[in-house]
Design an enzyme around this catalytic site. Structure first.
Site, PDB file in Angstrom:
ATOM      1  N   GLY A   1      -7.251  11.910   9.426  1.00  0.00           N
ATOM      2  CA  GLY A   1      -6.287  10.841   9.652  1.00  0.00           C
ATOM      3  C   GLY A   1      -5.232  10.715   8.580  1.00  0.00           C
TER       4      GLY A   1
ATOM      5  N   ASP B   1     -11.091   6.206   8.640  1.00  0.00           N
ATOM      6  CA  ASP B   1     -11.580   7.495   8.168  1.00  0.00           C
ATOM      7  C   ASP B   1     -10.870   7.958   6.906  1.00  0.00           C
ATOM      8  OD1 ASP B   1     -13.409   7.889  10.380  1.00  0.00           O
ATOM      9  OD2 ASP B   1     -11.632   8.196  11.623  1.00  0.00           O
TER      10      ASP B   1
ATOM     11  N   GLU C   1     -10.759   9.903   1.011  1.00  0.00           N
ATOM     12  CA  GLU C   1     -10.472   9.698  -0.408  1.00  0.00           C
ATOM     13  C   GLU C   1     -11.746   9.757  -1.242  1.00  0.00           C
ATOM     14  OE1 GLU C   1      -8.194   6.405  -1.728  1.00  0.00           O
ATOM     15  OE2 GLU C   1      -6.748   6.508  -0.089  1.00  0.00           O
TER      16      GLU C   1
ATOM     17  N   ARG D   1      -3.599   1.582  18.836  1.00  0.00           N
ATOM     18  CA  ARG D   1      -2.382   2.264  18.381  1.00  0.00           C
ATOM     19  C   ARG D   1      -2.348   3.707  18.872  1.00  0.00           C
ATOM     20  NH1 ARG D   1      -3.724   4.372  12.202  1.00  0.00           N
ATOM     21  NH2 ARG D   1      -2.337   6.099  12.702  1.00  0.00           N
TER      22      ARG D   1
ATOM     23  N   GLU E   1      -6.433  -1.195  -3.669  1.00  0.00           N
ATOM     24  CA  GLU E   1      -5.116  -1.807  -3.824  1.00  0.00           C
ATOM     25  C   GLU E   1      -3.964  -0.891  -3.446  1.00  0.00           C
ATOM     26  OE1 GLU E   1      -5.131  -2.858  -7.919  1.00  0.00           O
ATOM     27  OE2 GLU E   1      -6.755  -4.329  -7.717  1.00  0.00           O
ATOM     28  N   ARG E   2      -4.233   0.403  -3.306  1.00  0.00           N
ATOM     29  CA  ARG E   2      -3.155   1.353  -3.046  1.00  0.00           C
ATOM     30  C   ARG E   2      -3.766   2.653  -2.540  1.00  0.00           C
ATOM     31  NH1 ARG E   2      -4.361   0.790  -8.231  1.00  0.00           N
ATOM     32  NH2 ARG E   2      -5.031   2.649  -9.390  1.00  0.00           N
TER      33      ARG E   2
END
Length: 382
Positions: free
Chosen positions: A341, A81, A86, A191, A55-56
């Protein structure tokens, strides 16, 4: 729930997997892709799963810090990535980090940066593919259950931060593209192409001191003051306030276009940055491009990198060295670092690679050969 045993180098059958998915990653279609492309394969392969939507920022990190890992045979990460970054750092923050980091991991590409998944795809012998083709290949690897150990990069910064990288650290051009292309993330991995052209139009030079410990260098003695903190001991590193040990190599040039430390073969699913192949245990790639390279030459390098042909250009400004540790000291706070990243403040940083430190779903059960390949198979649950 009773834990299950994990045979050497293989996930069990049936298998229980915790899936962490970022629904906002990449083009914002990760959840739909999981339901339509991944889930049918898992059901057929007797892989049961629990799906959690993040969610965040740092939600996945918090989840794995608190999760009862014994309920799961593996953790699958569907995003770019950054979400795997995390998860690994969350595992290393746990009191039981030594066993937690051996929980098998699986990268399912669902973000705009899918370099780790692309590298695993390459190790499995698949052709270089992108988007849904890459997702299906990585899903098939999960269904086949084979595991392979991977290197882990331990990083220390001047402000006292310690963190871990599963993919890369970049400074200069590559980090700038990461930062400035974030606004185009809904385009997916294209991107980075857009960001590359924008950055080429206004090429920057970064000043700093780069030093490294090449593979095969033998120290006359171990540094007197190695870094000791929670986590694996970085025996090659001394505090950042001290000079690097005398057996390290100090790069004489101090003007750079980019510096890149890379643990795997790909920088994105379309950038085959390290065609020299998978790193040996305890080794990582160090690339740097010295100032003086023209925009046209840099563009040729990145275009050739799509097929892994950039080293064949023999560009005199591009240097590649296999290393076990490095130190980078920017002369100013201009710019940023990108770690897997994820953006990090620009400050002095150093790191060393730890051999075969975590387990990932991969096409080959063979561990990378080479330096100090100490890791055994994932521990069997009691």
């Amino acid at each position: 729930m009773e834990p299950v045993e994990c045979p050497r180098g293989l996930l069990p059958r049936p298998c229980r997997v915790l899936v962490l998915l970022n629904p906002q990653g990449g083009k914002g279609k990760a959840l739909q892709l999981f339901q339509s492309r991944v889930q049918p394969f898992l059901e057929e392969a007797e892989i049961t799963f629990k799906l959690i939507l993040t969610e965040r920022k740092n939600h996945a990190r918090e989840l794995v810090c608190a999760e009862e890992l014994g309920h799961w045979d593996a953790l699958a990460v569907m995003s770019g990535d950054g979400l795997m970054h995390e998860v690994v750092n969350g595992l290393m923050e746990r009191p039981d980090w030594e066993t937690a980091i051996q929980k098998p991991l699986c990268s399912l590409p669902g973000g705009s940066g899918n370099a780790l998944a692309a590298s695993v795809n390459h190790y499995a012998g698949y052709e270089q593919v992108t988007n849904e083709d890459l997702l299906i290949n990585c899903t098939l690897l999960l269904c086949r259950r084979r595991l392979s150990p991977m290197n882990l990069l331990s990083l220390h910064t001047a402000s006292g931060l310690r963190l871990y990288s599963v993919l890369s650290l970049s400074w200069g051009f590559v980090a700038d593209v990461d930062l400035e292309s974030e606004k185009y993330r809904r385009l997916g991995e294209i991107r980075f192409t857009v960001g590359t052209f924008f950055r080429l139009a206004s090429l920057r030079i970064y000043q700093g001191q780069l030093a490294y410990l090449p593979v095969g260098t033998v120290a006359s003695k171990r540094p007197a003051s190695t870094l000791v903190q929670k986590g694996p001991v970085d025996t090659h590193l001394v505090p950042l306030e001290e000079p690097v040990p005398s057996h390290w190599t100090v790069v004489p040039e101090q003007d750079f276009v980019l510096v890149l430390v890379l643990l795997h073969t790909h920088l994105s699913s379309e950038l085959f940055a390290a065609p020299m192949g998978r790193c040996e245990a305890g080794v990582m790639h160090l690339f740097y491009v010295r100032a003086g390279v023209s925009r046209a030459a840099l563009l040729r390098l990145f275009l050739a990198m799509q097929k892994g042909k950039h080293m064949e250009l023999d560009c005199p400004y591009l240097v590649h060295v296999p290393v076990v540790a490095f130190r980078l000291e920017p002369r100013s706070q201009r710019g940023v670092f990108s770690v897997d990243g994820e953006l990090m403040v620009c400050e002095a940083v150093q790191g060393q690679v730890h051999p075969n430190y975590l387990w990932m779903v991969c096409g080959s059960r063979d561990a990378p050969s080479g330096r100090d390949s100490r890791r055994g198979p994932p521990p069997e649950e009691p």
